[in-house]
Design a protein around this motif. Structure first.
Motif, mmCIF file in Angstrom:
data_model
loop_
_atom_site.group_PDB
_atom_site.id
_atom_site.type_symbol
_atom_site.label_atom_id
_atom_site.label_comp_id
_atom_site.label_asym_id
_atom_site.label_seq_id
_atom_site.Cartn_x
_atom_site.Cartn_y
_atom_site.Cartn_z
ATOM 1 N N ILE A 1 0.860 -1.192 0.000
ATOM 2 C CA ILE A 1 0.000 0.000 0.000
ATOM 3 C C ILE A 1 0.896 1.242 0.000
ATOM 4 O O ILE A 1 1.745 1.396 0.876
ATOM 5 N N PRO A 2 0.742 2.150 -0.968
ATOM 6 C CA PRO A 2 1.606 3.341 -1.013
ATOM 7 C C PRO A 2 1.497 4.171 0.264
ATOM 8 O O PRO A 2 0.427 4.267 0.873
ATOM 9 N N ALA A 3 2.618 4.750 0.661
ATOM 10 C CA ALA A 3 2.651 5.524 1.903
ATOM 11 C C ALA A 3 1.740 6.737 1.861
ATOM 12 O O ALA A 3 1.253 7.191 2.906
ATOM 13 N N ASP A 4 1.494 7.298 0.665
ATOM 14 C CA ASP A 4 0.668 8.500 0.579
ATOM 15 C C ASP A 4 -0.814 8.201 0.383
ATOM 16 O O ASP A 4 -1.629 9.121 0.291
ATOM 17 N N ALA A 5 -1.182 6.928 0.343
ATOM 18 C CA ALA A 5 -2.594 6.563 0.190
ATOM 19 C C ALA A 5 -3.333 6.793 1.505
ATOM 20 O O ALA A 5 -2.897 6.332 2.559
ATOM 21 N N LYS A 6 -4.464 7.489 1.431
ATOM 22 C CA LYS A 6 -5.282 7.747 2.616
ATOM 23 C C LYS A 6 -6.679 7.130 2.500
ATOM 24 O O LYS A 6 -7.496 7.274 3.398
ATOM 25 N N GLN A 7 -6.943 6.461 1.373
ATOM 26 C CA GLN A 7 -8.160 5.679 1.203
ATOM 27 C C GLN A 7 -7.782 4.325 0.602
ATOM 28 O O GLN A 7 -7.016 4.267 -0.369
ATOM 29 N N VAL A 8 -8.304 3.259 1.199
ATOM 30 C CA VAL A 8 -8.041 1.908 0.704
ATOM 31 C C VAL A 8 -9.369 1.152 0.638
ATOM 32 O O VAL A 8 -10.069 1.023 1.647
ATOM 33 N N PHE A 9 -9.709 0.670 -0.551
ATOM 34 C CA PHE A 9 -10.910 -0.127 -0.752
ATOM 35 C C PHE A 9 -10.491 -1.586 -0.761
ATOM 36 O O PHE A 9 -9.792 -2.036 -1.668
ATOM 37 N N VAL A 10 -10.870 -2.315 0.279
ATOM 38 C CA VAL A 10 -10.439 -3.701 0.457
ATOM 39 C C VAL A 10 -11.542 -4.642 -0.021
ATOM 40 O O VAL A 10 -12.653 -4.627 0.515
ATOM 41 N N ILE A 11 -11.219 -5.455 -1.019
ATOM 42 C CA ILE A 11 -12.147 -6.457 -1.556
ATOM 43 C C ILE A 11 -11.590 -7.825 -1.200
ATOM 44 O O ILE A 11 -10.501 -8.198 -1.649
ATOM 45 N N THR A 12 -12.320 -8.566 -0.399
ATOM 46 C CA THR A 12 -11.840 -9.850 0.125
ATOM 47 C C THR A 12 -12.696 -10.983 -0.413
ATOM 48 O O THR A 12 -13.895 -11.074 -0.122
ATOM 49 N N GLY A 13 -12.086 -11.864 -1.204
ATOM 50 C CA GLY A 13 -12.799 -13.016 -1.740
ATOM 51 C C GLY A 13 -12.992 -14.101 -0.704
ATOM 52 O O GLY A 13 -12.132 -14.317 0.157
ATOM 53 N N ASP A 14 -14.125 -14.794 -0.797
ATOM 54 C CA ASP A 14 -14.402 -15.864 0.171
ATOM 55 C C ASP A 14 -13.360 -16.974 0.089
ATOM 56 O O ASP A 14 -12.982 -17.557 1.108
ATOM 57 N N ALA A 15 -12.917 -17.313 -1.105
ATOM 58 C CA ALA A 15 -11.926 -18.378 -1.299
ATOM 59 C C ALA A 15 -11.265 -18.195 -2.657
ATOM 60 O O ALA A 15 -11.745 -17.432 -3.499
ATOM 61 N N TYR A 16 -10.192 -18.915 -2.873
ATOM 62 C CA TYR A 16 -9.421 -18.788 -4.114
ATOM 63 C C TYR A 16 -10.270 -19.052 -5.351
ATOM 64 O O TYR A 16 -10.143 -18.364 -6.371
ATOM 65 N N ASP A 17 -11.167 -20.039 -5.289
ATOM 66 C CA ASP A 17 -11.985 -20.407 -6.447
ATOM 67 C C ASP A 17 -13.406 -19.860 -6.380
ATOM 68 O O ASP A 17 -14.256 -20.251 -7.180
ATOM 69 N N SER A 18 -13.672 -18.958 -5.429
ATOM 70 C CA SER A 18 -15.030 -18.450 -5.245
ATOM 71 C C SER A 18 -15.244 -17.133 -5.986
ATOM 72 O O SER A 18 -14.321 -16.321 -6.121
ATOM 73 N N SER A 19 -16.492 -16.923 -6.460
ATOM 74 C CA SER A 19 -16.849 -15.661 -7.116
ATOM 75 C C SER A 19 -17.559 -14.714 -6.154
ATOM 76 O O SER A 19 -18.039 -13.654 -6.565
#
Length: 275
Positions: free
Chosen positions: A92-110
């Motif tokens: 994550i860049p040091a100057d980033a002040k907003q981070v949108f985190v998208i977390t998948g349920d599993a490696y093969d999950s949609s």
């Protein structure tokens, strides 16, 4: 005849005087020694008692005790984004002040979820500014090396620098390209209609030129590495590699993203993000 009594033997007056003076001198001397010894012993007892009780001594000692630290205060560290491992956080860049985190349920999950975090106060660290939103990702899940047509979403940390869509955006400071070319038709993998999916989109800076419209077709890594990875309106099923959110959440995301805060997206399956 009466026998005459022997006259009483008298000691010279000086003998009595001499003995009395000697006794008096001895008494005075003894009293003087007793007094000095008692005073010395008393002072020693007081010093020992003071040291045992922790009574401050000279002024320097009293000052030192006053300057001693108070009760222990725990160190409060800035909050980190949960469920991200050291490798992901370092990306994550040091100057980033907003981070949108998208977390998948599993490696093969949609199926996945998404949360927007902000770091407006460095002392507090990262704080969530949205609830956890439902989302879809690629049909086949996730990959560390996205290829054209693999139907997987790329794992990584990417910039968010431009948006667009078929409709006027909600009030936003984010660069936005309203264009009729965002029209889409057809059906998704589950037979759901795709119409409206591109009413609002945010381009993910994977294999694209940052800061230009999402419609730009340049592929700096080569066409075989795929591209056109967007965050767009959910159509109710898996995507070809994009991430999709409900319509209201897309509007909320666009109205919250601030280019001055250098927003990025962190995306991948839960196991990958924990690295």
């Amino acid at each position: 005849m009466y026998a005459s009594r022997p006259s009483a033997v008298r000691r010279p007056p000086y003998a009595v005087h001499t003995g009395t003076c000697a006794a008096a001198l001895l008494l005075l001397t003894a009293c003087g020694n007793t007094s000095d010894t008692a005073a010395t012993k008393s002072a020693a007892v007081r010093a020992t008692a003071s040291a045992s009780a922790g009574v401050a001594g000279p002024p320097a000692e009293r000052a030192r005790r006053r300057a001693a630290p108070g009760p222990y205060a725990p160190v409060v560290r800035p909050r980190e984004i949960p469920a991200l491992g050291p490798k992901t956080r370092a990306a994550i860049p040091a100057d980033a002040k907003q981070v949108f985190v998208i977390t998948g349920d599993a490696y093969d999950s949609s199926l996945s979820t998404a949360v927007l975090y902000a770091r407006d106060n460095p002392a507090l660290g990262w704080l969530p500014v949205t609830t956890r939103w439902p989302a879809h990702n690629g049909l086949n899940g996730w990959t560390d090396e996205h290829l054209e047509g693999d139907l997987r979403s790329p794992v990584g940390v990417y910039g968010l620098t431009h948006a667009g869509g078929l409709f006027d955006p909600p009030e936003t400071a984010f660069p936005y390209d309203r264009n009729p070319m965002f029209s889409v038709s057809g059906e998704g993998f589950d037979g759901e209609p795709l119409e409206g999916s591109f009413d609002y989109v945010v381009a993910i800076d994977y294999n694209r030129t940052p800061g230009v419209t999402p419609l730009d077709g340049a592929r700096p890594l080569g066409q075989e590495r795929g591209g056109g990875i967007w965050i767009h309106v959910d159509h109710g099923g898996p995507t070809q590699g994009c991430v999709s959110l409900p319509l209201d959440r897309m509007r909320e995301l666009l109205s919250t993203l601030d280019p001055a805060k250098k927003p990025v997206v962190v995306m991948g399956d839960a196991e990958a993000l924990e690295r």
